[in-house]
Write a protein that holds these residues in place. Structure first.
Motif, PDB file in Angstrom:
ATOM      1  N   ILE A  18     -17.133  25.181  20.259  1.00  0.00           N
ATOM      2  CA  ILE A  18     -18.049  24.569  19.284  1.00  0.00           C
ATOM      3  C   ILE A  18     -18.043  25.383  17.992  1.00  0.00           C
ATOM      4  CG2 ILE A  18     -20.493  24.070  18.806  1.00  0.00           C
ATOM      5  CD1 ILE A  18     -20.691  23.424  21.913  1.00  0.00           C
ATOM      6  N   ARG A  19     -18.046  26.713  18.124  1.00  0.00           N
ATOM      7  CA  ARG A  19     -17.971  27.557  16.923  1.00  0.00           C
ATOM      8  C   ARG A  19     -16.689  27.330  16.152  1.00  0.00           C
ATOM      9  NH1 ARG A  19     -19.982  32.880  20.099  1.00  0.00           N
ATOM     10  NH2 ARG A  19     -22.167  32.789  19.456  1.00  0.00           N
TER      11      ARG A  19
ATOM     12  N   GLU B 117     -23.698  15.892  23.940  1.00  0.00           N
ATOM     13  CA  GLU B 117     -24.825  15.819  24.883  1.00  0.00           C
ATOM     14  C   GLU B 117     -24.715  14.617  25.820  1.00  0.00           C
ATOM     15  OE1 GLU B 117     -27.942  16.013  21.844  1.00  0.00           O
ATOM     16  OE2 GLU B 117     -28.696  17.817  22.831  1.00  0.00           O
TER      17      GLU B 117
ATOM     18  N   PHE C 173     -34.773  38.124  22.369  1.00  0.00           N
ATOM     19  CA  PHE C 173     -34.127  38.156  21.049  1.00  0.00           C
ATOM     20  C   PHE C 173     -35.007  38.897  20.052  1.00  0.00           C
ATOM     21  CE2 PHE C 173     -30.190  35.590  20.631  1.00  0.00           C
ATOM     22  CZ  PHE C 173     -30.034  35.231  21.958  1.00  0.00           C
TER      23      PHE C 173
ATOM     24  N   LEU D  75     -20.022  19.238  19.529  1.00  0.00           N
ATOM     25  CA  LEU D  75     -21.026  19.505  20.563  1.00  0.00           C
ATOM     26  C   LEU D  75     -21.467  18.161  21.138  1.00  0.00           C
ATOM     27  CD1 LEU D  75     -24.072  21.877  20.210  1.00  0.00           C
ATOM     28  CD2 LEU D  75     -24.292  19.606  21.185  1.00  0.00           C
TER      29      LEU D  75
ATOM     30  N   LEU E 129     -24.264  28.736  16.157  1.00  0.00           N
ATOM     31  CA  LEU E 129     -24.552  28.770  17.588  1.00  0.00           C
ATOM     32  C   LEU E 129     -24.627  30.237  17.999  1.00  0.00           C
ATOM     33  CD1 LEU E 129     -22.699  26.726  20.323  1.00  0.00           C
ATOM     34  CD2 LEU E 129     -23.179  29.141  20.601  1.00  0.00           C
ATOM     35  N   ILE E 130     -25.745  30.601  18.623  1.00  0.00           N
ATOM     36  CA  ILE E 130     -26.007  32.013  18.931  1.00  0.00           C
ATOM     37  C   ILE E 130     -26.127  32.224  20.434  1.00  0.00           C
ATOM     38  CG2 ILE E 130     -27.825  33.795  18.762  1.00  0.00           C
ATOM     39  CD1 ILE E 130     -26.107  33.540  16.250  1.00  0.00           C
ATOM     40  N   GLU E 131     -25.398  33.201  20.933  1.00  0.00           N
ATOM     41  CA  GLU E 131     -25.505  33.561  22.363  1.00  0.00           C
ATOM     42  C   GLU E 131     -26.203  34.905  22.565  1.00  0.00           C
ATOM     43  OE1 GLU E 131     -21.260  33.130  23.262  1.00  0.00           O
ATOM     44  OE2 GLU E 131     -21.811  31.625  24.753  1.00  0.00           O
TER      45      GLU E 131
ATOM     46  N   GLU F 150     -25.260  39.025  17.538  1.00  0.00           N
ATOM     47  CA  GLU F 150     -24.594  38.164  16.547  1.00  0.00           C
ATOM     48  C   GLU F 150     -25.468  38.007  15.302  1.00  0.00           C
ATOM     49  OE1 GLU F 150     -22.771  35.707  20.324  1.00  0.00           O
ATOM     50  OE2 GLU F 150     -24.095  34.685  18.932  1.00  0.00           O
TER      51      GLU F 150
ATOM     52  N   ILE G 276     -30.042  28.575  19.452  1.00  0.00           N
ATOM     53  CA  ILE G 276     -29.584  28.906  20.808  1.00  0.00           C
ATOM     54  C   ILE G 276     -29.306  27.602  21.549  1.00  0.00           C
ATOM     55  CG2 ILE G 276     -30.240  29.992  22.994  1.00  0.00           C
ATOM     56  CD1 ILE G 276     -31.922  31.975  21.464  1.00  0.00           C
ATOM     57  N   PRO G 277     -28.087  27.423  22.047  1.00  0.00           N
ATOM     58  CA  PRO G 277     -27.799  26.190  22.783  1.00  0.00           C
ATOM     59  C   PRO G 277     -28.430  26.240  24.169  1.00  0.00           C
ATOM     60  CG  PRO G 277     -25.921  27.655  22.932  1.00  0.00           C
ATOM     61  CD  PRO G 277     -26.938  28.344  22.038  1.00  0.00           C
ATOM     62  N   GLY G 278     -28.428  25.116  24.837  1.00  0.00           N
ATOM     63  CA  GLY G 278     -28.984  25.074  26.188  1.00  0.00           C
ATOM     64  C   GLY G 278     -28.403  23.904  26.951  1.00  0.00           C
TER      65      GLY G 278
ATOM     66  N   PRO H 233     -22.481  22.033  25.638  1.00  0.00           N
ATOM     67  CA  PRO H 233     -23.119  23.348  25.586  1.00  0.00           C
ATOM     68  C   PRO H 233     -23.889  23.623  26.871  1.00  0.00           C
ATOM     69  CG  PRO H 233     -24.458  21.762  24.417  1.00  0.00           C
ATOM     70  CD  PRO H 233     -23.237  21.015  24.882  1.00  0.00           C
ATOM     71  N   GLY H 234     -24.306  24.847  27.034  1.00  0.00           N
ATOM     72  CA  GLY H 234     -25.084  25.200  28.221  1.00  0.00           C
ATOM     73  C   GLY H 234     -25.931  26.423  27.943  1.00  0.00           C
ATOM     74  N   SER H 235     -26.606  26.869  28.981  1.00  0.00           N
ATOM     75  CA  SER H 235     -27.458  28.042  28.856  1.00  0.00           C
ATOM     76  C   SER H 235     -26.628  29.250  28.413  1.00  0.00           C
ATOM     77  CB  SER H 235     -28.119  28.350  30.195  1.00  0.00           C
ATOM     78  OG  SER H 235     -28.619  29.680  30.180  1.00  0.00           O
ATOM     79  N   ILE H 236     -27.209  30.084  27.549  1.00  0.00           N
ATOM     80  CA  ILE H 236     -26.517  31.307  27.128  1.00  0.00           C
ATOM     81  C   ILE H 236     -26.376  32.274  28.298  1.00  0.00           C
ATOM     82  CG2 ILE H 236     -27.132  31.138  24.700  1.00  0.00           C
ATOM     83  CD1 ILE H 236     -29.386  33.173  25.224  1.00  0.00           C
TER      84      ILE H 236
ATOM     85  N   HIS I 191     -19.049  27.168  24.120  1.00  0.00           N
ATOM     86  CA  HIS I 191     -19.694  27.624  22.883  1.00  0.00           C
ATOM     87  C   HIS I 191     -18.649  28.137  21.890  1.00  0.00           C
ATOM     88  CE1 HIS I 191     -23.651  28.253  25.314  1.00  0.00           C
ATOM     89  NE2 HIS I 191     -23.425  27.000  25.014  1.00  0.00           N
TER      90      HIS I 191
ATOM     91  N   HIS J 115     -29.316  21.776  19.399  1.00  0.00           N
ATOM     92  CA  HIS J 115     -27.984  21.163  19.331  1.00  0.00           C
ATOM     93  C   HIS J 115     -27.828  20.369  18.037  1.00  0.00           C
ATOM     94  CE1 HIS J 115     -27.737  21.388  24.005  1.00  0.00           C
ATOM     95  NE2 HIS J 115     -27.517  22.543  23.415  1.00  0.00           N
TER      96      HIS J 115
END
Lengths: 386, 386
Positions: A274-275, A282, B138, A280, B280-282, B286, B258-260, A259-262, A271, B271
């Motif tokens: 993953i959905r 790390e 958000f 996921l 998982l929300i971007e 959503e 929210i992923p990161g 995953p990463g920053s939105i 992402h 995560h």
């Protein structure tokens, strides 16, 4: 396949692989119907398969370009070049079990690397610096745990993944969308040469085949099919890496995504995966933990196929641990192994065991902690009982 | 609850809520067994429940501190202060449906905000700048879509979430781990005052209750129980936000995360939630898309409860859209609504409808695009047919 003793079969393979419009599905159907490749070619020439009755294919089968086939044979005669065909014992078992597998692979480099348990690491050509750093670090850690790293020789994530494996002194496989003698893009030439020297370049396309847009989805399918699992590091929502991930799912393999920053558009593809059910991830350790049991099972199966004269027939997997104590091959390997690091070539020389056999034995021992793999060599693990 | 007409019931509630060691579960059991709060108090005084026979509880019930109860009544008599009890129609239906719901809530601010569909936004106190910016953005977007934003008044993510809602001119609810007259930490006082003015401070702890470690898990449970869904923005793996998320799952509510970057320790908790099944929300869109149908259903149910003299009894939800055309309340609301922005107080005054009824009607209209909510007021949406 032994070029000296079976040149006619090899020629038949090359003629069929180059037959215009035949394709690997039809080729596999011909082989299945007619038993061996020379009979398959004879049947194809008689128009036994609908695809062979198309004009271009018929004309080629009747009068193949001898110069072209000769050049292929010359390429294959060079050191460390090989053709692995689906009717041979050397064809990678995992790929054979994947949907849409090619009928044969041209290999430049160490073809025993295709027997190693592999993790595909793929992603965007336009990776961020952070994405490339992740690809390198994950490849390094996963390679150090005994897996070969498979990718597509593209710039960005693919390059970082190959580099990470090379840096760990481990094998890496680059699957090409060109012939095995071409590199696309050309500026990847130096990397390709290092991969051929420490792993393998792999292609279903015959020598001389230029890059073509339609080749890359097929290249992606081979990457996914060769590997126990596919890690997507960074990918936009329209990235080819998502096709590789879909191929992996279709082949029943694990899909992993970082995953990463939105706010990073190249995290979106990850992402999305993953959905859709990808794991996921790390840390590299999570992938290693997930795949080690599968690699162990694969290693045992491969070893059994190599040992077993009735190979190809289904048989229950032997208990690798139980067999090892009394196994003369393991005794030879243990005599050859020391507490100094030895490369697989040196081990093959000392033990007299074939490299493919050694690779699967070493993997089992590594996964069980009896052998340490580091910087491309193997050492017995020191224990207090030694 | 009307302080003037029902002072005795209110006193009974305050005595029971302050009874040492009684707790909300026992209090609810007493209410269920004895019908109303004054009978419940009488039964408690007779030792009808095991918890009431403990010495401290028995002594308090026999001789409650009149000064303390008087101070509570004084607090409740102040403008915009209220006690919502689980035997009253004002108690938030969603919270009532959540496991471990408190028996009553002290509210400072607009108690009709507790009827609004809420989204909880929670996370780490030590948020990164990026995490706080996400929480703010958000909250702003979700609040602008007609939801109140509920959080815990902590620093970091909670603060950013409250600020985002305030910035959007929307209601925000802060659930406290102290009495409703206390703020923890004290430097959050200015924010708490703004929340009380534009939303509500909510607590299950009576006035004067100081912060205590054990209060915060209960505070988290109320946050989750009040909300249709909980968004975790940034959280370490041991964060209280993960407790709120678990509470939300236990209450059958949606959990969003929210992923990161894998290198951000405060993405780890998110995560972990995603691995456990959180969405998982971007983008805020959503969450809005996911919760709008639930909010619509909730609005219809609330409206029905308000309209229905047999409220509390199960009944099939009416078709809100069908009823609207002929509904005299909607006709009154439409007459009151103009194309200039009006606050809910002005609408209540113009239409003569109670605020809680108006809130649910406006929500339905907003979700269907007939009314626009902005900067704390409502406008009819201009259409070509008008």
């Amino acid at each position: 396949m032994d070029i000296e003793t079976n040149r006619a079969a090899l020629e038949a393979w090359l003629i069929l692989l180059r037959a215009p419009g035949l394709g690997s599905v039809s080729l596999r159907e011909l082989l299945a119907a007619h038993g061996d490749v020379r009979s398959a070619l004879a049947a194809a020439r008689r128009g036994a398969h609908a695809r062979c009755r198309d004009e271009a294919c018929r004309d080629w089968l009747r009068a193949p370009d001898a110069t072209r086939i000769g050049a292929d044979l010359d390429w294959l005669a060079q050191p460390a070049h090989a053709l692995l065909t689906c009717d041979g014992a050397d064809f990678p078992a995992l790929l054979e079990g994947a949907p849409g597998a090619p009928a044969a692979l041209f290999v430049a480099g160490d073809s025993s690397a295709l027997w190693q348990p592999q993790v595909a690491i793929v992603g965007s050509r336009n990776a961020s610096q952070g994405g490339s750093a992740n690809a390198d670090a994950f490849a390094r850690a996963i390679a150090s745990a005994g897996f070969a790293i498979t990718s597509g020789l593209a710039e960005g994530i693919d390059t970082a993944a190959h580099e990470g494996a090379l840096g760990a002194g481990a094998a890496t496989l680059a699957v090409l969308g060109t012939g095995p003698d071409r590199v696309y893009p050309a500026r990847q030439g130096a990397l390709a040469a290092r991969i051929a020297a420490q792993g393998a370049l792999v292609s279903e396309f015959p020598p001389g085949t230029p890059a073509h847009e339609k080749h890359f989805p097929r290249r992606n399918r081979v990457i996914a099919g060769l590997s126990l699992g596919t890690l997507v590091v960074e990918a936009g929502v329209r990235s080819g890496a998502l096709i590789t991930a879909r191929n992996a799912t279709e082949a029943g393999r694990e899909v992993f995504a970082i995953p990463g920053s939105i706010h990073n558009p190249l995290a979106r593809g990850c992402h999305q995966l993953i959905r859709q059910g990808a794991k996921l991830i790390e840390t590299a350790g999570e992938i290693i933990a997930e795949l080690a049991p599968l690699a162990q099972r694969l290693g045992a199966e491969l070893r059994e196929r190599l040992d077993d004269p009735t190979r190809g027939l289904p048989s229950p997997a032997r208990d690798a641990v139980a067999s090892r104590a009394t196994d003369p091959d393991y005794a030879r390997l243990f005599r050859a192994l020391g507490y100094d690091t030895l490369g697989i070539d040196q081990l093959a020389e000392r033990s007299g065991l074939p490299i493919a056999t050694l690779a699967s034995m070493l993997l089992l021992l590594e996964l069980e902690g009896e052998v340490v793999a580091e910087r491309g060599g193997y050492t017995r693990r020191s224990t207090t009982s030694c």
